[in-house]
Design a protein around this motif. Sequence first.
Motif, PDB file in Angstrom:
ATOM      1  N   ARG A  44      10.772  -0.628  -2.174  1.00  0.00           N
ATOM      2  CA  ARG A  44      11.120  -2.053  -2.104  1.00  0.00           C
ATOM      3  C   ARG A  44      11.018  -2.669  -3.501  1.00  0.00           C
ATOM      4  O   ARG A  44       9.989  -2.574  -4.157  1.00  0.00           O
ATOM      5  CB  ARG A  44      10.153  -2.753  -1.143  1.00  0.00           C
ATOM      6  CG  ARG A  44      10.519  -4.198  -0.827  1.00  0.00           C
ATOM      7  CD  ARG A  44       9.501  -4.844   0.086  1.00  0.00           C
ATOM      8  NE  ARG A  44       8.192  -4.864  -0.522  1.00  0.00           N
ATOM      9  CZ  ARG A  44       7.050  -4.570   0.121  1.00  0.00           C
ATOM     10  NH1 ARG A  44       7.068  -4.259   1.391  1.00  0.00           N
ATOM     11  NH2 ARG A  44       5.895  -4.594  -0.507  1.00  0.00           N
ATOM     12  N   HIS A  51      -3.677  -1.968  -0.704  1.00  0.00           N
ATOM     13  CA  HIS A  51      -3.618  -2.045   0.758  1.00  0.00           C
ATOM     14  C   HIS A  51      -3.681  -0.635   1.355  1.00  0.00           C
ATOM     15  O   HIS A  51      -4.475  -0.351   2.262  1.00  0.00           O
ATOM     16  CB  HIS A  51      -2.298  -2.751   1.091  1.00  0.00           C
ATOM     17  CG  HIS A  51      -2.114  -3.099   2.527  1.00  0.00           C
ATOM     18  ND1 HIS A  51      -0.925  -3.556   3.012  1.00  0.00           N
ATOM     19  CD2 HIS A  51      -2.927  -3.069   3.587  1.00  0.00           C
ATOM     20  CE1 HIS A  51      -1.038  -3.782   4.306  1.00  0.00           C
ATOM     21  NE2 HIS A  51      -2.231  -3.508   4.683  1.00  0.00           N
ATOM     22  N   SER A  61      -1.177  -6.548  14.108  1.00  0.00           N
ATOM     23  CA  SER A  61      -1.222  -5.898  12.797  1.00  0.00           C
ATOM     24  C   SER A  61      -0.777  -6.902  11.743  1.00  0.00           C
ATOM     25  O   SER A  61       0.078  -7.756  12.024  1.00  0.00           O
ATOM     26  CB  SER A  61      -0.263  -4.704  12.790  1.00  0.00           C
ATOM     27  OG  SER A  61      -0.022  -4.268  11.452  1.00  0.00           O
ATOM     28  N   TYR A  72       4.744   4.791   5.606  1.00  0.00           N
ATOM     29  CA  TYR A  72       5.342   3.454   5.612  1.00  0.00           C
ATOM     30  C   TYR A  72       4.777   2.574   4.491  1.00  0.00           C
ATOM     31  O   TYR A  72       5.507   1.858   3.814  1.00  0.00           O
ATOM     32  CB  TYR A  72       5.121   2.782   6.985  1.00  0.00           C
ATOM     33  CG  TYR A  72       5.665   1.378   6.978  1.00  0.00           C
ATOM     34  CD1 TYR A  72       7.044   1.167   6.981  1.00  0.00           C
ATOM     35  CD2 TYR A  72       4.820   0.276   6.884  1.00  0.00           C
ATOM     36  CE1 TYR A  72       7.560  -0.110   6.901  1.00  0.00           C
ATOM     37  CE2 TYR A  72       5.330  -1.000   6.808  1.00  0.00           C
ATOM     38  CZ  TYR A  72       6.694  -1.184   6.820  1.00  0.00           C
ATOM     39  OH  TYR A  72       7.222  -2.444   6.724  1.00  0.00           O
ATOM     40  N   ARG A  78       7.446 -11.725   5.188  1.00  0.00           N
ATOM     41  CA  ARG A  78       8.919 -11.531   5.296  1.00  0.00           C
ATOM     42  C   ARG A  78       9.675 -12.714   4.707  1.00  0.00           C
ATOM     43  O   ARG A  78      10.730 -12.548   4.094  1.00  0.00           O
ATOM     44  CB  ARG A  78       9.334 -11.342   6.770  1.00  0.00           C
ATOM     45  CG  ARG A  78       8.527 -10.322   7.540  1.00  0.00           C
ATOM     46  CD  ARG A  78       8.713  -8.920   7.030  1.00  0.00           C
ATOM     47  NE  ARG A  78       7.656  -8.040   7.526  1.00  0.00           N
ATOM     48  CZ  ARG A  78       7.277  -6.916   6.930  1.00  0.00           C
ATOM     49  NH1 ARG A  78       7.858  -6.513   5.833  1.00  0.00           N
ATOM     50  NH2 ARG A  78       6.316  -6.195   7.447  1.00  0.00           N
ATOM     51  N   SER A 101       2.385   2.311  13.280  1.00  0.00           N
ATOM     52  CA  SER A 101       3.403   2.902  12.387  1.00  0.00           C
ATOM     53  C   SER A 101       2.930   4.261  11.877  1.00  0.00           C
ATOM     54  O   SER A 101       1.762   4.614  12.007  1.00  0.00           O
ATOM     55  CB  SER A 101       3.618   1.992  11.175  1.00  0.00           C
ATOM     56  OG  SER A 101       2.467   2.027  10.346  1.00  0.00           O
ATOM     57  N   GLY A 108      -0.928  -1.288  14.489  1.00  0.00           N
ATOM     58  CA  GLY A 108       0.500  -1.574  14.675  1.00  0.00           C
ATOM     59  C   GLY A 108       1.311  -0.334  15.030  1.00  0.00           C
ATOM     60  O   GLY A 108       2.511  -0.426  15.284  1.00  0.00           O
TER      61      GLY A 108
HETATM   62  C1  HEM Z   1      -9.036  -3.176   6.776  1.00  0.00           C
HETATM   63  C2  HEM Z   1      -7.999  -3.767   6.270  1.00  0.00           C
HETATM   64  C3  HEM Z   1      -6.571  -3.385   6.554  1.00  0.00           C
HETATM   65  C4  HEM Z   1      -6.058  -2.221   7.056  1.00  0.00           C
HETATM   66  C5  HEM Z   1      -6.815  -0.959   7.452  1.00  0.00           C
HETATM   67  C6  HEM Z   1      -4.630  -2.385   7.147  1.00  0.00           C
HETATM   68  C7  HEM Z   1      -3.746  -1.454   7.627  1.00  0.00           C
HETATM   69  C8  HEM Z   1      -2.394  -1.613   7.758  1.00  0.00           C
HETATM   70  C9  HEM Z   1      -1.483  -0.636   8.312  1.00  0.00           C
HETATM   71  C10 HEM Z   1      -1.886   0.737   8.802  1.00  0.00           C
HETATM   72  C11 HEM Z   1      -0.243  -1.165   8.270  1.00  0.00           C
HETATM   73  C12 HEM Z   1       1.058  -0.506   8.766  1.00  0.00           C
HETATM   74  C13 HEM Z   1       1.517  -1.172  10.038  1.00  0.00           C
HETATM   75  C14 HEM Z   1       0.708  -0.721  11.266  1.00  0.00           C
HETATM   76  O1  HEM Z   1       0.985   0.344  11.793  1.00  0.00           O
HETATM   77  O2  HEM Z   1      -0.207  -1.481  11.684  1.00  0.00           O
HETATM   78  C15 HEM Z   1      -0.346  -2.475   7.691  1.00  0.00           C
HETATM   79  C16 HEM Z   1       0.715  -3.310   7.439  1.00  0.00           C
HETATM   80  C17 HEM Z   1       0.603  -4.554   6.878  1.00  0.00           C
HETATM   81  N1  HEM Z   1      -0.578  -5.230   6.634  1.00  0.00           N
HETATM   82 FE1  HEM Z   1      -2.437  -4.430   6.629  1.00  0.00          FE
HETATM   83  N2  HEM Z   1      -4.306  -3.641   6.685  1.00  0.00           N
HETATM   84  C18 HEM Z   1      -5.461  -4.284   6.321  1.00  0.00           C
HETATM   85  C19 HEM Z   1      -5.577  -5.560   5.834  1.00  0.00           C
HETATM   86  C20 HEM Z   1      -4.524  -6.420   5.665  1.00  0.00           C
HETATM   87  C21 HEM Z   1      -4.646  -7.776   5.187  1.00  0.00           C
HETATM   88  C22 HEM Z   1      -5.939  -8.466   4.759  1.00  0.00           C
HETATM   89  C23 HEM Z   1      -3.413  -8.311   5.193  1.00  0.00           C
HETATM   90  C24 HEM Z   1      -3.088  -9.718   4.824  1.00  0.00           C
HETATM   91  C25 HEM Z   1      -2.310 -10.502   5.581  1.00  0.00           C
HETATM   92  C26 HEM Z   1      -2.489  -7.286   5.647  1.00  0.00           C
HETATM   93  C27 HEM Z   1      -1.121  -7.437   5.749  1.00  0.00           C
HETATM   94  C28 HEM Z   1      -0.255  -6.444   6.103  1.00  0.00           C
HETATM   95  C29 HEM Z   1       1.198  -6.565   5.974  1.00  0.00           C
HETATM   96  C30 HEM Z   1       1.973  -7.756   5.421  1.00  0.00           C
HETATM   97  C31 HEM Z   1       1.725  -5.372   6.433  1.00  0.00           C
HETATM   98  C32 HEM Z   1       3.190  -4.969   6.402  1.00  0.00           C
HETATM   99  C33 HEM Z   1       3.507  -4.341   5.015  1.00  0.00           C
HETATM  100  C34 HEM Z   1       4.965  -3.949   4.809  1.00  0.00           C
HETATM  101  O3  HEM Z   1       5.789  -4.163   5.684  1.00  0.00           O
HETATM  102  O4  HEM Z   1       5.263  -3.406   3.717  1.00  0.00           O
HETATM  103  N3  HEM Z   1      -3.197  -6.150   5.925  1.00  0.00           N
HETATM  104  N4  HEM Z   1      -1.672  -2.735   7.382  1.00  0.00           N
END
Ligand code: HEM
Length: 299
Positions: free
Chosen positions: A282, A248, A132, A274, A140, A269, A267
Amino acid sequence: MSEAKDKLIEKYEALGENANTYLEGLYHSRPITYWDYIEVETLLSLQRPRTDFKDETIFIMYHQVTELLLKMLRHELEQVVEAEGVTEEFLLTKLSRMARYTKMLITSFDIMKDGMDHGDYNEFRKALTPASGFQSAQFRYIEILCTRLENLVNEPGRLRLGNDPGVEEYFEHIYWRDAGLDRETGKKTLTMKLFEEKYLASFIQLAKGAQGRTLEEKVMALGDPSPALIESLREFDRLYNVEWPQVHLRTAEHYLTGKGQVKAATGGSQWKKYLHPKFQQRKFFPGLWSEEERQQWGG
Ligand code: HEM
């Protein structure tokens, strides 16, 4: 020409070296090229999809673009943390660059939402579990360089903290553990377990080194920041901690909800809650926001 030669001789003499040997080396050195300098071929060889869905390559590359932008942000922040006696002018320059990089992240995120086939994404993402974006270490590192650790603990976490917590204790209660740690049973998702095994020690080390020197603390040390600096700090806080999370979240909703269903994230969550800025609250510079603005954080 002779001035340049004299300077080169001076340079190598100061190093205790024979300048002639170095100058003769220039007879043979090849001219530098764009592709070698930018490492284009290496960069373009880094996309290795795990399925045959064409849009998976877009997904990989956009994450890589994001990581590069995060590295640009980190690069600015590391200079802030390492600098002695920073001035307002210096901080304003750094913040205006950081805001620009973050705007690039915000305005380009629709590549993820509208730039991939909905059905294909929902198929190939299954092959990525339990990876994820949550596991982005740079995300971080940036937080750690921006602000004091106490600002990275959410309200329920603050109630759990003891008096005078050390760095390790802050990390036990840091907001992002809410994405994959059941605090009652101590059970962690595999996503979280692998992430912490790989990076937690480096987060703790960075936080210890940055103590008293984060961007927030550099501003505090100035004593009386100007309205322009306050405005830049607020702008960056809003862009990074509200607008980017919002695009996002909208993307996650686009793919993971529909027909009254909420799909599990890779991931694992409780992602709806979240990812919403209003739940984590934050903020890198909480002292710059009024009570009313804090209440309305993330809408
Ligand atoms: C189709 C595109 C995307 C979807 C559906 C998506 C979905 C999610 C979801 C559901 C989470 C929560 C953690 C989990 O349960 O997995 C998450 C966290 C996160 N994703 Fe994405 N994501 C996408 C694209 C991206 C991209 C392009 C990045 C760039 C690196 C990214 C970076 C992150 C980060 C840094 C977090 C943690 C955020 C935090 O802790 O506040 N994501 N994402």
